[in-house]
Design a protein around this motif. Structure first.
Motif, PDB file in Angstrom:
ATOM      1  N   VAL A 107       0.840  -1.205   0.000  1.00 54.26           N
ATOM      2  CA  VAL A 107       0.000   0.000   0.000  1.00 54.26           C
ATOM      3  C   VAL A 107       0.870   1.247   0.000  1.00 54.26           C
ATOM      4  CG1 VAL A 107      -1.701   1.319   1.338  1.00 54.26           C
ATOM      5  CG2 VAL A 107      -1.943  -1.154   1.092  1.00 54.26           C
ATOM      6  N   ILE A 145      -4.280   1.667  -3.804  1.00 56.35           N
ATOM      7  CA  ILE A 145      -4.827   0.382  -3.365  1.00 56.35           C
ATOM      8  C   ILE A 145      -5.713   0.609  -2.135  1.00 56.35           C
ATOM      9  CG2 ILE A 145      -4.258  -1.896  -2.449  1.00 56.35           C
ATOM     10  CD1 ILE A 145      -1.696  -1.814  -4.054  1.00 56.35           C
ATOM     11  N   SER A 146      -6.967   0.137  -2.211  1.00 56.05           N
ATOM     12  CA  SER A 146      -7.910   0.268  -1.087  1.00 56.05           C
ATOM     13  C   SER A 146      -8.021  -1.043  -0.310  1.00 56.05           C
ATOM     14  CB  SER A 146      -9.290   0.677  -1.609  1.00 56.05           C
ATOM     15  OG  SER A 146     -10.236   0.725  -0.557  1.00 56.05           O
ATOM     16  N   GLU A 147      -8.201  -2.166  -1.016  1.00 55.98           N
ATOM     17  CA  GLU A 147      -8.269  -3.485  -0.374  1.00 55.98           C
ATOM     18  C   GLU A 147      -7.400  -4.471  -1.133  1.00 55.98           C
ATOM     19  OE1 GLU A 147     -11.665  -2.131  -0.796  1.00 55.98           O
ATOM     20  OE2 GLU A 147     -11.313  -1.261   1.177  1.00 55.98           O
ATOM     21  N   SER A 166      -6.749 -10.965   3.689  1.00 49.98           N
ATOM     22  CA  SER A 166      -7.317  -9.727   3.152  1.00 49.98           C
ATOM     23  C   SER A 166      -6.886  -8.565   4.026  1.00 49.98           C
ATOM     24  CB  SER A 166      -8.846  -9.809   3.094  1.00 49.98           C
ATOM     25  OG  SER A 166      -9.381  -9.963   4.403  1.00 49.98           O
ATOM     26  N   GLY A 178      -8.026  -4.037   4.361  1.00 51.22           N
ATOM     27  CA  GLY A 178      -8.718  -2.876   3.816  1.00 51.22           C
ATOM     28  C   GLY A 178      -9.828  -2.407   4.709  1.00 51.22           C
ATOM     29  N   LYS A 179     -10.169  -1.107   4.514  1.00 55.03           N
ATOM     30  CA  LYS A 179     -11.195  -0.498   5.353  1.00 55.03           C
ATOM     31  C   LYS A 179     -12.605  -0.817   4.876  1.00 55.03           C
ATOM     32  CE  LYS A 179      -8.206   3.403   6.496  1.00 55.03           C
ATOM     33  NZ  LYS A 179      -8.060   4.874   6.475  1.00 55.03           N
ATOM     34  N   GLU A 180     -12.759  -1.124   3.575  1.00 52.26           N
ATOM     35  CA  GLU A 180     -14.094  -1.307   3.008  1.00 52.26           C
ATOM     36  C   GLU A 180     -14.448  -2.775   2.811  1.00 52.26           C
ATOM     37  OE1 GLU A 180     -15.769   1.325   2.718  1.00 52.26           O
ATOM     38  OE2 GLU A 180     -14.219   2.874   2.770  1.00 52.26           O
ATOM     39  N   ARG A 181     -13.814  -3.665   3.550  1.00 52.05           N
ATOM     40  CA  ARG A 181     -14.014  -5.096   3.309  1.00 52.05           C
ATOM     41  C   ARG A 181     -15.445  -5.537   3.605  1.00 52.05           C
ATOM     42  NH1 ARG A 181      -9.488  -8.040   6.640  1.00 52.05           N
ATOM     43  NH2 ARG A 181      -9.843  -6.231   7.965  1.00 52.05           N
ATOM     44  N   THR A 217     -17.230  -4.733   0.282  1.00 50.68           N
ATOM     45  CA  THR A 217     -16.713  -5.413  -0.903  1.00 50.68           C
ATOM     46  C   THR A 217     -16.808  -6.926  -0.782  1.00 50.68           C
ATOM     47  OG1 THR A 217     -14.481  -5.302   0.053  1.00 50.68           O
ATOM     48  CG2 THR A 217     -15.123  -3.561  -1.480  1.00 50.68           C
ATOM     49  N   TYR A 237     -14.617   2.906  -7.626  1.00 50.25           N
ATOM     50  CA  TYR A 237     -13.489   1.989  -7.480  1.00 50.25           C
ATOM     51  C   TYR A 237     -13.456   1.065  -8.688  1.00 50.25           C
ATOM     52  CZ  TYR A 237     -13.224   3.354  -2.539  1.00 50.25           C
ATOM     53  OH  TYR A 237     -13.093   4.064  -1.386  1.00 50.25           O
ATOM     54  N   LYS A 259      -8.622   2.711  -6.000  1.00 48.99           N
ATOM     55  CA  LYS A 259      -9.302   4.004  -6.064  1.00 48.99           C
ATOM     56  C   LYS A 259      -9.065   4.644  -7.436  1.00 48.99           C
ATOM     57  CE  LYS A 259      -8.037   4.675  -1.203  1.00 48.99           C
ATOM     58  NZ  LYS A 259      -7.259   5.538  -0.280  1.00 48.99           N
TER      59      LYS A 259
END
Length: 573
Positions: A104, A110-112, A125, A127-130, A133, A161, A188
């Motif tokens: 990252v 890169i988000s996830e 894995s 990421g904040k949005e897991r 997603t 995204y 992103k």
């Protein structure tokens, strides 16, 4: 009307002015069209260059992300993680997370990050949005090659995204392309807008970055989101459209240039063009009036004067202005005053030229009368030779015989001789040189057997040998040699080389000789320019004549000619 036009300078000026005005009008129309086309082409070319630039940046981004994904997936920590069992994966999770964090840091978009085994079971894995997603099934798909997805939106961030699918293969397997898992990167789109910052080439231009489903990922001058209609990707009466595909799957850059902006650019030039051509029309009208007053009227006066000069030869025209017309009038008066004097001078010059021609003919007749009968010289040489043999003076007899042979060959009527005859002439001349310089200077002839019967023009070698003796070797104390070589070349040509080891030629003088040959100066005599001119004439320009020389080392002259003489006319020499 045509006859009247031919006789009237004023009418010709009017016609010329009208023609020039028509040409100016045509030029105005052509210029306007040219500027319009040029502005359009330059604008479209600038847009196309920008699209190429965006495509290049996108390709760099593609390669950068591919490199980052490769570095992460094939790092020892992550690569071995795919083949571990569940217990070992728990122990290695901390190290894998460190690799994720470093990845990252390398690529901030890169988000996830997801890692899957071949059954698409998630094994790691980050990421904040897991939470959101994880529910999107299109993200968790097994791929055989690297792919970029279309964009999608997350409800929490309301931001677009996209996904990069990166398959991981077994590097140790003997089977090529055996896959051991998948790496999925949720990316992103924040930085795509900076690729389009310098996009607009006109005020109303629009540039879009769209994915494979025509969704807008980034834009400048147009809609910021949504789907770009297909009709907007094609040129119309209002916009000129250019589309550039990118390396990512289905992604494109779309440039829409407003044609009204192009017209605005042209209108800013139009006023200046109209003003310029309007001034040109005014200048032409003024030029017409000026020409009539200052040229046509004075010339009519001169014409009337010339028509009456025969009837009144004593009259003179009075110049009214101090310009070129006035100068013509004064010169005309001077010409009339000097007419009789000029006629007398012409008669005197003709008389002197006739006398000069007569003197020249008399000298030629005198020269013919003073020519010596060649047979008288042959008989005289034979008498001297016989007397020398009678008094046992063999050397005198031999040199006299050589001189007779040289003279007989020189006055021989044929211009074309065999190579053997030309070489024999050189050998006779060599005998004279041998006796004259007491064997201090030698002339050596080297001729191939196969060239003896070839034809060549007469007297091309002896003058060169003579130059080598008297200008190259005579000045040296120890004497030297002159080498004459005759060869048959592979390209059906004859090679003649005359080379001496004498004092050489001064570089400045050598340059003058070469320039004289290049100019083909028409010189008489039997010197080098004469030889070159005869070669050029008889062989119709197919001649190579080169001179090489070095002070205190000698001189080399090389002649290359066809082995057949093409022209056999010309004066005997």
């Amino acid at each position: 009307m045509l006859e009247r036009l031919k006789k009237s300078l004023f009418l010709q000026l009017i016609v010329l002015t009208v023609f020039m005005m028509a040409m100016l009008l045509t030029a105005f129309i052509v210029t306007n069209q040219y500027i319009e086309r040029t502005i359009r082409e330059n604008t479209l070319e600038a847009s196309n260059k920008f699209l190429d630039q965006v495509a290049g940046q996108a390709e760099e981004y593609y390669d950068s992300v591919n490199h980052v994904a490769t570095t992460m997936a094939y790092s020892p920590t992550v690569y071995s993680y795919f083949t571990m069992d569940a217990v070992d994966r728990v122990l290695a999770m901390e190290n894998v997370s460190s690799v994720f964090l470093n990845t990252v840091l390398l690529e901030k978009d890169i988000s996830e990050i997801y890692l899957y085994d071949m059954s698409m079971n998630r094994i790691a894995s980050m990421g904040k949005e897991r939470s959101e997603t994880d529910e999107m099934q299109f993200i968790h798909v097994l791929k055989k090659k690297i792919e970029f997805s279309n964009i999608f939106y997350l409800q929490q961030s309301k931001a677009p995204y996209y996904v990069i699918y990166f398959p991981v293969f077994d590097l140790d397997s003997v089977t090529y392309g055996e896959q051991i898992g998948m790496c999925v990167l949720v990316m992103k789109t924040n930085n795509f807008t900076r690729y389009l910052e310098h996009a607009p080439v006109t005020g109303k231009s629009q540039v879009y970055l769209v994915d494979g489903s025509d969704k807008i990922m980034a834009s400048v001058g147009g809609m910021e989101s949504g789907r770009l209609e297909r009709s907007k990707m094609e040129s119309s009466s209002e916009y000129s459209v250019q589309v550039k595909p990118l390396k990512m799957d289905g992604w494109r850059v779309v440039s829409r240039i407003s044609l009204s902006d192009l017209s605005g650019k042209m209108n800013s030039q139009y006023s200046f063009i109209v003003l310029a051509y309007g001034m040109a029309f005014a200048v032409l009208a003024g030029l017409l009036y000026f020409s009539y007053k200052n040229l046509v009227l004075p010339l009519r006066q001169v014409d009337n004067f010339i028509q009456n000069i025969v009837a009144e030869p004593k009259n003179r025209l009075i110049p009214r202005k101090e310009n070129e017309i006035g100068t013509v009038v004064r010169n005309l008066n001077t010409m009339l005053d000097e007419k009789e004097q000029a006629a007398g001078e012409i008669q005197e010059a003709q008389r002197k030229r006739y006398e000069a021609e007569l003197a020249k003919k008399q000298l030629q007749v005198l020269a013919y009368r003073n020519q010596i009968n060649p047979h008288f010289l042959y008989n005289t040489f034979e008498c001297i030779r016989s007397m020398a043999l009678y008094y046992d003076a063999d050397d005198i007899a031999e040199i006299t015989m050589a001189l007779a042979n040289v003279f007989r060959f020189a006055v021989k009527g044929d211009n074309i001789v065999s190579v053997e005859e030309e070489a024999a002439y050189i050998r006779e001349y060599a005998k004279i040189i041998h006796y004259r310089f007491m064997d201090r200077i030698k002339v050596i002839t080297d001729m191939e057997e196969g060239v003896k019967e070839k034809k060549v023009i007469k007297l091309i070698l002896q003058p060169l040998v003579e130059n080598a003796v008297f200008h190259g070797l005579e000045q040296t104390i120890q004497g030297g040699e002159v080498y004459v070589r005759i060869r048959q070349l592979e390209n059906d040509k004859l090679l003649f080389i005359v080379e001496d080891n004498g004092c050489g030629i001064d570089p400045q003088k050598l340059q003058g000789i070469r320039e004289g040959l290049e100019r083909q100066e028409n010189q008489k005599g039997i010197g080098m320019p004469n030889i070159y001119q005869r070669l050029f004439l008889f062989y119709e320009g197919e001649v190579s004549f080169t001179i090489e020389s070095e002070l205190d080392r000698g001189t080399k002259i090389t002649i290359i000619v066809p082995n057949k003489v093409k022209t056999q006319g010309g004066e005997n020499v």
